[in-house]
Design a protein around this motif. Sequence first.
Motif, PDB file in Angstrom:
ATOM      1  N   GLU A 261       0.824  -1.212   0.000  1.00 12.13           N
ATOM      2  CA  GLU A 261       0.000   0.000   0.000  1.00 12.13           C
ATOM      3  C   GLU A 261       0.861   1.267   0.000  1.00 12.13           C
ATOM      4  O   GLU A 261       0.496   2.283  -0.603  1.00 12.13           O
ATOM      5  CB  GLU A 261      -0.973   0.000   1.178  1.00 12.13           C
ATOM      6  N   ARG A 262       2.007   1.208   0.667  1.00 11.11           N
ATOM      7  CA  ARG A 262       2.882   2.387   0.668  1.00 11.11           C
ATOM      8  C   ARG A 262       3.614   2.527  -0.667  1.00 11.11           C
ATOM      9  O   ARG A 262       3.880   3.654  -1.115  1.00 11.11           O
ATOM     10  CB  ARG A 262       3.878   2.319   1.825  1.00 11.11           C
ATOM     11  N   ARG A 263       3.944   1.414  -1.292  1.00 16.81           N
ATOM     12  CA  ARG A 263       4.547   1.512  -2.621  1.00 16.81           C
ATOM     13  C   ARG A 263       3.585   2.184  -3.593  1.00 16.81           C
ATOM     14  O   ARG A 263       3.983   3.052  -4.379  1.00 16.81           O
ATOM     15  CB  ARG A 263       4.929   0.108  -3.120  1.00 16.81           C
ATOM     16  N   ALA A 264       2.332   1.788  -3.523  1.00 21.83           N
ATOM     17  CA  ALA A 264       1.334   2.415  -4.393  1.00 21.83           C
ATOM     18  C   ALA A 264       1.188   3.898  -4.070  1.00 21.83           C
ATOM     19  O   ALA A 264       1.050   4.731  -4.978  1.00 21.83           O
ATOM     20  CB  ALA A 264      -0.009   1.704  -4.241  1.00 21.83           C
ATOM     21  N   ALA A 265       1.263   4.252  -2.786  1.00 22.12           N
ATOM     22  CA  ALA A 265       1.150   5.659  -2.400  1.00 22.12           C
ATOM     23  C   ALA A 265       2.334   6.472  -2.913  1.00 22.12           C
ATOM     24  O   ALA A 265       2.168   7.621  -3.350  1.00 22.12           O
ATOM     25  CB  ALA A 265       1.050   5.771  -0.877  1.00 22.12           C
ATOM     26  N   VAL A 266       3.523   5.895  -2.872  1.00 25.51           N
ATOM     27  CA  VAL A 266       4.697   6.587  -3.407  1.00 25.51           C
ATOM     28  C   VAL A 266       4.526   6.854  -4.903  1.00 25.51           C
ATOM     29  O   VAL A 266       4.827   7.954  -5.394  1.00 25.51           O
ATOM     30  CB  VAL A 266       5.982   5.769  -3.152  1.00 25.51           C
ATOM     31  N   LEU A 267       4.048   5.872  -5.622  1.00 25.06           N
ATOM     32  CA  LEU A 267       3.886   6.032  -7.065  1.00 25.06           C
ATOM     33  C   LEU A 267       2.791   7.050  -7.394  1.00 25.06           C
ATOM     34  O   LEU A 267       2.922   7.812  -8.363  1.00 25.06           O
ATOM     35  CB  LEU A 267       3.594   4.682  -7.717  1.00 25.06           C
ATOM     36  N   ARG A 268       1.737   7.089  -6.590  1.00 27.73           N
ATOM     37  CA  ARG A 268       0.712   8.125  -6.792  1.00 27.73           C
ATOM     38  C   ARG A 268       1.301   9.511  -6.533  1.00 27.73           C
ATOM     39  O   ARG A 268       1.019  10.467  -7.276  1.00 27.73           O
ATOM     40  CB  ARG A 268      -0.485   7.874  -5.869  1.00 27.73           C
ATOM     41  N   TRP A 269       2.105   9.621  -5.483  1.00 26.70           N
ATOM     42  CA  TRP A 269       2.785  10.896  -5.187  1.00 26.70           C
ATOM     43  C   TRP A 269       3.674  11.312  -6.359  1.00 26.70           C
ATOM     44  O   TRP A 269       3.677  12.492  -6.760  1.00 26.70           O
ATOM     45  CB  TRP A 269       3.620  10.737  -3.920  1.00 26.70           C
ATOM     46  N   ALA A 270       4.446  10.358  -6.910  1.00 26.52           N
ATOM     47  CA  ALA A 270       5.327  10.671  -8.031  1.00 26.52           C
ATOM     48  C   ALA A 270       4.530  11.145  -9.246  1.00 26.52           C
ATOM     49  O   ALA A 270       4.938  12.081  -9.952  1.00 26.52           O
ATOM     50  CB  ALA A 270       6.175   9.447  -8.389  1.00 26.52           C
ATOM     51  N   GLU A 271       3.393  10.521  -9.486  1.00 24.68           N
ATOM     52  CA  GLU A 271       2.567  10.922 -10.622  1.00 24.68           C
ATOM     53  C   GLU A 271       2.021  12.338 -10.431  1.00 24.68           C
ATOM     54  O   GLU A 271       2.050  13.157 -11.356  1.00 24.68           O
ATOM     55  CB  GLU A 271       1.419   9.925 -10.785  1.00 24.68           C
ATOM     56  N   ARG A 272       1.537  12.634  -9.224  1.00 24.86           N
ATOM     57  CA  ARG A 272       0.981  13.970  -8.962  1.00 24.86           C
ATOM     58  C   ARG A 272       2.042  15.053  -9.094  1.00 24.86           C
ATOM     59  O   ARG A 272       1.763  16.161  -9.553  1.00 24.86           O
ATOM     60  CB  ARG A 272       0.381  14.030  -7.555  1.00 24.86           C
ATOM     61  N   ASN A 273       3.268  14.753  -8.661  1.00 28.47           N
ATOM     62  CA  ASN A 273       4.334  15.755  -8.654  1.00 28.47           C
ATOM     63  C   ASN A 273       5.212  15.705  -9.898  1.00 28.47           C
ATOM     64  O   ASN A 273       6.184  16.460  -9.984  1.00 28.47           O
ATOM     65  CB  ASN A 273       5.206  15.573  -7.405  1.00 28.47           C
ATOM     66  N   ASP A 274       4.881  14.808 -10.847  1.00 22.09           N
ATOM     67  CA  ASP A 274       5.739  14.591 -12.020  1.00 22.09           C
ATOM     68  C   ASP A 274       7.178  14.356 -11.564  1.00 22.09           C
ATOM     69  O   ASP A 274       8.131  14.946 -12.069  1.00 22.09           O
ATOM     70  CB  ASP A 274       5.666  15.783 -12.980  1.00 22.09           C
ATOM     71  N   ALA A 275       7.327  13.486 -10.580  1.00 14.97           N
ATOM     72  CA  ALA A 275       8.611  13.259  -9.908  1.00 14.97           C
ATOM     73  C   ALA A 275       9.170  11.878 -10.268  1.00 14.97           C
ATOM     74  O   ALA A 275       8.457  10.987 -10.723  1.00 14.97           O
ATOM     75  CB  ALA A 275       8.442  13.374  -8.396  1.00 14.97           C
ATOM     76  N   LEU A 276      10.453  11.726 -10.015  1.00  8.24           N
ATOM     77  CA  LEU A 276      11.166  10.467 -10.251  1.00  8.24           C
ATOM     78  C   LEU A 276      11.371   9.741  -8.929  1.00  8.24           C
ATOM     79  O   LEU A 276      11.756  10.350  -7.924  1.00  8.24           O
ATOM     80  CB  LEU A 276      12.522  10.749 -10.897  1.00  8.24           C
ATOM     81  N   VAL A 277      11.132   8.437  -8.918  1.00  6.87           N
ATOM     82  CA  VAL A 277      11.462   7.581  -7.780  1.00  6.87           C
ATOM     83  C   VAL A 277      12.779   6.881  -8.094  1.00  6.87           C
ATOM     84  O   VAL A 277      12.888   6.176  -9.100  1.00  6.87           O
ATOM     85  CB  VAL A 277      10.365   6.535  -7.522  1.00  6.87           C
ATOM     86  N   VAL A 278      13.796   7.090  -7.259  1.00  2.00           N
ATOM     87  CA  VAL A 278      15.080   6.412  -7.410  1.00  2.00           C
ATOM     88  C   VAL A 278      15.099   5.251  -6.427  1.00  2.00           C
ATOM     89  O   VAL A 278      15.093   5.451  -5.206  1.00  2.00           O
ATOM     90  CB  VAL A 278      16.260   7.369  -7.145  1.00  2.00           C
ATOM     91  N   GLU A 279      15.105   4.031  -6.952  1.00  2.00           N
ATOM     92  CA  GLU A 279      15.033   2.818  -6.127  1.00  2.00           C
ATOM     93  C   GLU A 279      16.430   2.238  -5.947  1.00  2.00           C
ATOM     94  O   GLU A 279      17.020   1.693  -6.877  1.00  2.00           O
ATOM     95  CB  GLU A 279      14.116   1.788  -6.775  1.00  2.00           C
ATOM     96  N   ASP A 280      16.962   2.374  -4.741  1.00  2.00           N
ATOM     97  CA  ASP A 280      18.263   1.806  -4.395  1.00  2.00           C
ATOM     98  C   ASP A 280      18.026   0.393  -3.876  1.00  2.00           C
ATOM     99  O   ASP A 280      17.568   0.192  -2.761  1.00  2.00           O
ATOM    100  CB  ASP A 280      18.934   2.684  -3.337  1.00  2.00           C
ATOM    101  N   ASP A 281      18.369  -0.606  -4.699  1.00  2.14           N
ATOM    102  CA  ASP A 281      18.097  -2.013  -4.379  1.00  2.14           C
ATOM    103  C   ASP A 281      19.382  -2.674  -3.886  1.00  2.14           C
ATOM    104  O   ASP A 281      19.782  -3.730  -4.364  1.00  2.14           O
ATOM    105  CB  ASP A 281      17.576  -2.716  -5.634  1.00  2.14           C
ATOM    106  N   TYR A 282      20.009  -2.060  -2.892  1.00  2.00           N
ATOM    107  CA  TYR A 282      21.414  -2.329  -2.585  1.00  2.00           C
ATOM    108  C   TYR A 282      21.708  -3.733  -2.078  1.00  2.00           C
ATOM    109  O   TYR A 282      22.802  -4.242  -2.300  1.00  2.00           O
ATOM    110  CB  TYR A 282      21.936  -1.290  -1.579  1.00  2.00           C
ATOM    111  N   ASP A 283      20.809  -4.388  -1.359  1.00  2.00           N
ATOM    112  CA  ASP A 283      21.120  -5.742  -0.873  1.00  2.00           C
ATOM    113  C   ASP A 283      19.905  -6.648  -0.901  1.00  2.00           C
ATOM    114  O   ASP A 283      19.766  -7.556  -0.081  1.00  2.00           O
ATOM    115  CB  ASP A 283      21.724  -5.702   0.537  1.00  2.00           C
ATOM    116  N   ALA A 284      19.015  -6.413  -1.879  1.00  2.00           N
ATOM    117  CA  ALA A 284      17.735  -7.130  -1.897  1.00  2.00           C
ATOM    118  C   ALA A 284      17.886  -8.625  -2.116  1.00  2.00           C
ATOM    119  O   ALA A 284      16.972  -9.394  -1.797  1.00  2.00           O
ATOM    120  CB  ALA A 284      16.826  -6.537  -2.973  1.00  2.00           C
ATOM    121  N   GLU A 285      19.013  -9.069  -2.669  1.00  2.00           N
ATOM    122  CA  GLU A 285      19.199 -10.511  -2.892  1.00  2.00           C
ATOM    123  C   GLU A 285      19.354 -11.292  -1.592  1.00  2.00           C
ATOM    124  O   GLU A 285      19.240 -12.518  -1.579  1.00  2.00           O
ATOM    125  CB  GLU A 285      20.420 -10.772  -3.770  1.00  2.00           C
ATOM    126  N   TYR A 286      19.615 -10.592  -0.475  1.00  2.00           N
ATOM    127  CA  TYR A 286      19.856 -11.270   0.791  1.00  2.00           C
ATOM    128  C   TYR A 286      18.617 -11.201   1.681  1.00  2.00           C
ATOM    129  O   TYR A 286      18.526 -10.391   2.595  1.00  2.00           O
ATOM    130  CB  TYR A 286      21.068 -10.662   1.500  1.00  2.00           C
TER     131      TYR A 286
END
Length: 470
Positions: A261-286
């Motif tokens: 639900e928060r991921r969806a909220a972030v994306l809605r925020w980005a759409e409203r603000n015409d903003a970029l989400v930078v996703e740092d996936d630094y250690d997701a494999e672990y």
Amino acid sequence: MAGSRTNSPPGGLLVQLDRATAVPLHRQLAAAVRDGVRSGRLRLGTSLPPTRTLAADLGVSRGVVVEAYQQLVAEGYLTSRPGGYTEVAIGPVGQRTTAAAAPPPAPRVDFGYGRYDVSNFPRTAWMRSIRRAFAAAPNERFGYLSGRGVPELHDALTDYLNRVRGTAATPGTVVVCTGYAQGVALLVQVLAARGARRLVVEDPSADDDVRPLAAAAGLEVVGVPVDADGIRTDLLDATPADAVVLTPSHQWPTGAVLPAERRAAVLRWAERNDALVVEDDYDAEYRYDRAPIGAMQGLAPDRVAYAGSASKTLAPGLRLGWLVLPRGLVDEVAAAKLAVDRGSPVLDQLAFADFVAHGEFDRHLRRMRPAYRRRRDALLAALGALLPDLEPAGVSAGLHLVAWLPPGLDEDDVVAAAGRRGVRVHGVGPYRLGGPGPGGLIFGYSALSERAVRDGVELLAAAMGQLRAM
């Protein structure tokens, strides 16, 4: 001449970088320091500015400064001492030299975060990939390439990331860089050139990459607090900005995972603000207790710039990273990459592409996950037995763990007391932007044996016991 100048005490380091020349920035910086040592302006024992401080002063990525310092250490001009100190190691010809001040003693147990167990680097498999890549590479791969990197690595990364991380990458959206630091520096540069004015980061968050780079580029950096479920999107909604930098799969440092639900909220925020989400996936494999959550980029590939690297999975010394970008950013970021260093080393890219394509990357990660889980379990067991009033946070994942301190214990006092006992551990406080918060300790365990983890917690418990008795 397009340039950037800095005066950085205490070393009196004066550097002029020329961005109009074809000479890479790290070579220009190395040459300036080398000339300073030879002339005597930088004397034996002089401490140079920390890499992140100098990078912010110059408006370059930290990787540029790290590469220059490493080259000068290899040449003997500088020495790198425990604790991150970098000093001038020699004097000019004819100068009378004296012994430099003795370095501080190395800690008995170092819970420093952001490290990787390089002793397990798969040398044999990597050498096979180098040989295959070198033998199979077309001649044109060894000429000048585009700023995006070699096509073989675009294909390998696309297949891997879509399969393992759930991205929606295509070969045409991948840009190869020298690691996360350079990747985010390129993004900040492009966003600033487009007129961006404000960047949101998680609070707390790492302070050595995007924050100084954004500030140096003239962007206002705003922290939005995180809780047990990651960034607070209710507060993000009230914060207009041009971009937000997130660690959604394993928040640094708290270890939270951003729920759907928060991921969806972030994306809605980005759409409203015409903003970029930078996703740092630094250690997701672990992720140790379940399959990892997929990347946000797969939900909105035109809104999310995905950043990954081999630093936490293979070795930081490889200097291999990648961006998966919205199509509208690819050409500008690739051009910025060319302007910085004319592209990453070709053979390293080809070797990594072969390593991934032949399944060696998957096999290496399968070997490392149980090793890191055992170290994390040893840390949790030791904390539970010896410091039960510390509260571990976050999910079962990653290469570090945050534990919150009980009321009445000051974070700085605990860190200092641990240091006197020979234990290096970081507090959470220095990584906050919005003022004081709960005291906590950051335990990095990836480079420690299970015995060393136990010994470190025993020393920490003794230090905290002494504090309580005062």
